[in-house]
Scaffold this motif. Structure first.
Motif, PDB file in Angstrom:
ATOM      1  N   PRO A 249       0.820  -1.217   0.000  1.00 11.77           N
ATOM      2  CA  PRO A 249       0.000   0.000   0.000  1.00 11.77           C
ATOM      3  C   PRO A 249       0.853   1.267   0.000  1.00 11.77           C
ATOM      4  N   LEU A 250       0.388   2.275  -0.712  1.00 13.09           N
ATOM      5  CA  LEU A 250       1.102   3.543  -0.777  1.00 13.09           C
ATOM      6  C   LEU A 250       1.255   4.156   0.605  1.00 13.09           C
ATOM      7  N   ASP A 251       0.236   4.040   1.442  1.00  9.45           N
ATOM      8  CA  ASP A 251       0.301   4.612   2.786  1.00  9.45           C
ATOM      9  C   ASP A 251       1.447   4.019   3.586  1.00  9.45           C
ATOM     10  N   PHE A 252       1.664   2.728   3.419  1.00  7.58           N
ATOM     11  CA  PHE A 252       2.766   2.047   4.089  1.00  7.58           C
ATOM     12  C   PHE A 252       4.097   2.688   3.703  1.00  7.58           C
ATOM     13  N   HIS A 253       4.288   2.912   2.413  1.00  4.78           N
ATOM     14  CA  HIS A 253       5.541   3.476   1.925  1.00  4.78           C
ATOM     15  C   HIS A 253       5.702   4.944   2.335  1.00  4.78           C
ATOM     16  N   LEU A 254       4.618   5.687   2.359  1.00  2.00           N
ATOM     17  CA  LEU A 254       4.709   7.087   2.783  1.00  2.00           C
ATOM     18  C   LEU A 254       5.149   7.178   4.242  1.00  2.00           C
ATOM     19  N   LYS A 255       4.584   6.324   5.090  1.00  2.00           N
ATOM     20  CA  LYS A 255       4.981   6.330   6.499  1.00  2.00           C
ATOM     21  C   LYS A 255       6.448   5.927   6.651  1.00  2.00           C
ATOM     22  N   ALA A 256       6.873   4.953   5.854  1.00  2.00           N
ATOM     23  CA  ALA A 256       8.278   4.545   5.917  1.00  2.00           C
ATOM     24  C   ALA A 256       9.194   5.692   5.519  1.00  2.00           C
ATOM     25  N   LEU A 257       8.791   6.465   4.526  1.00  2.00           N
ATOM     26  CA  LEU A 257       9.591   7.614   4.092  1.00  2.00           C
ATOM     27  C   LEU A 257       9.721   8.634   5.214  1.00  2.00           C
ATOM     28  N   ILE A 258       8.613   8.964   5.854  1.00  2.00           N
ATOM     29  CA  ILE A 258       8.646   9.957   6.939  1.00  2.00           C
ATOM     30  C   ILE A 258       9.499   9.454   8.090  1.00  2.00           C
ATOM     31  N   GLU A 259       9.387   8.167   8.407  1.00  2.00           N
ATOM     32  CA  GLU A 259      10.190   7.613   9.496  1.00  2.00           C
ATOM     33  C   GLU A 259      11.676   7.625   9.152  1.00  2.00           C
ATOM     34  N   THR A 260      11.988   7.396   7.882  1.00  2.00           N
ATOM     35  CA  THR A 260      13.375   7.464   7.451  1.00  2.00           C
ATOM     36  C   THR A 260      13.941   8.849   7.685  1.00  2.00           C
ATOM     37  N   LEU A 261      13.182   9.853   7.295  1.00  2.00           N
ATOM     38  CA  LEU A 261      13.632  11.233   7.462  1.00  2.00           C
ATOM     39  C   LEU A 261      13.834  11.583   8.924  1.00  2.00           C
ATOM     40  N   SER A 262      13.005  11.015   9.802  1.00  2.00           N
ATOM     41  CA  SER A 262      13.099  11.354  11.228  1.00  2.00           C
ATOM     42  C   SER A 262      14.355  10.797  11.870  1.00  2.00           C
ATOM     43  N   LEU A 263      14.944   9.751  11.284  1.00  2.00           N
ATOM     44  CA  LEU A 263      16.138   9.156  11.862  1.00  2.00           C
ATOM     45  C   LEU A 263      17.409   9.936  11.560  1.00  2.00           C
ATOM     46  N   ASN A 264      17.402  10.677  10.455  1.00  2.00           N
ATOM     47  CA  ASN A 264      18.539  11.526  10.092  1.00  2.00           C
ATOM     48  C   ASN A 264      19.851  10.738  10.114  1.00  2.00           C
TER      49      ASN A 264
END
Length: 363
Positions: A249-264
């Motif tokens: 699902p696209l929503d799954f991937h969008l959340k993964a993207l945001i979480e990736t950014l939060s880890l820096n």
């Protein structure tokens, strides 16, 4: 990232955290795909930090052991309970056949990873066929052209962009993360979020090495085999690998993207810790480590994780095992796939045993 660094957590562990989506993506996604897409589709000339080839990540385990001993102990216990989690190199035997070999890889260009053990080096040099996840990586331009024939797998084809799906704050974070790697948002704005997440999760040093033409382990094995006149075979096509990601699902991937950014910058430390576990052969400790070092969150949907595990890990494990059968039937094959595809009750080691092979750890 990474990886493709394939391998599954035990089914009864139902409670998950949001970071698991990101980290499974990092661990399971074949790095060959990322290199292909980035180099062939994005850059005519790499724009990011030239010469930045030394990674700055650090191993997180000593701090975890000292500061969170209970969490560290739980990680060790889970690792010990993971079947076939103690080796990255395996011998495959069946009466009447010359032995074959199975190497778990990391899809990175780190020279430590590229340095094979004596046993693995001897086996690969003497093997009749070298088998990797996809032999299409030997011609990235040709493979990229083929993928462009199916743009819906990698791009938004409805006229929208990733920016349309982010808040202003998230967009700024994404722009900053891409800028660190020399990539303007405009260059990837129509790409699917899982590709962009993989870009910003990859250490800048790894991006720099790949942009200069450095080969990751799987590709180097294939290149060396081809140069020696050996046969090279693949277990999957790149389109199949990308389709697996696109099916989620696209929503799954969008959340993964945001979480990736939060880890820096924490991603550099996570990748370094994964690398050191790989080098020590503690493959089964990888997923427990990822769970232990990431911050806990609440209210997450287990269904998204379960779909990811089934489609990206378990389904592909079965495909790899089935397609390995014909290659193993002749003996003296050297198979190299992402190390996280090997451990677990439904990992490649167990699946090969179910085909009647004896599979034993070498180192």
């Amino acid at each position: 990232m990474l990886a493709n660094f394939a391998h599954e957590m035990k089914p009864h562990l139902s409670h998950r955290r949001s970071a698991d989506r990101l980290l499974w993506l990092v661990a399971g996604l074949p790095m060959a795909i990322l290199a292909l897409l980035l180099l062939a589709l994005l850059w005519a000339a790499p724009a990011h930090a030239a010469g930045e080839t030394v990674c700055a990540g650090r191993n997180l385990l000593p701090d975890l052991q000292r500061e969170k001993p209970d969490r560290y102990a739980a990680m060790l216990a889970e690792s010990e309970a993971t079947p076939n989690g103690k080796s990255r190199f395996w011998k495959i035997e069946k009466p009447g056949l010359a032995p074959s070999w199975l190497l778990g890889t990391m899809h990175v260009t780190d020279t430590r990873v590229l340095t094979l053990s004596d046993a693995a080096r001897k086996a690969s040099s003497e093997a009749d066929v070298i088998v990797i996840e996809s032999d299409e990586i030997l011609d990235e331009k040709k493979a990229a052209a083929a993928l462009m024939m199916q743009p819906e797998l990698t791009m938004f084809t409805d006229g929208t962009t990733i920016s349309d799906r982010l808040t202003p704050e998230e967009k700024l974070k994404l722009e900053a993360g891409l800028k660190e790697r020399g990539i303007p948002l405009a260059a990837v704005n129509r790409m699917k979020p899982w590709i962009i997440a993989s870009v910003v999760s990859m250490p800048a040093c790894e991006m720099a090495r790949k942009a200069t033409g450095a080969s990751f382990l799987d590709k180097k094995l294939a290149e060396d085999a081809k140069a020696a006149g050996k046969r090279v075979a693949g277990l999957e096509t790149l389109a199949e690998q990308i389709s697996a990601m696109a099916d989620l699902p696209l929503d799954f991937h969008l959340k993964a993207l945001i979480e990736t950014l939060s880890l820096n910058d924490e991603m550099d430390d996570i990748i370094e810790t994964m690398t050191e576990l790989y080098l020590s052969g503690d493959i089964g400790m990888t997923m427990p480590m990822l769970e232990a070092v990431t911050p806990e969150t609440s209210g997450e949907q287990d269904s998204g994780y379960a779909a990811f595990e089934k489609r990206i890990v378990l389904d592909r494990n079965k495909v790899m095992a089935e397609r390995s059968a014909a290659l193993l039937a002749d003996g003296n094959a050297f198979i190299a796939v992402g190390a996280l595809h090997l451990p677990g009750e439904e990992g490649l080691v167990e699946l090969l045993r179910k085909q009647g092979f004896s599979v034993s750890a070498v180192d």
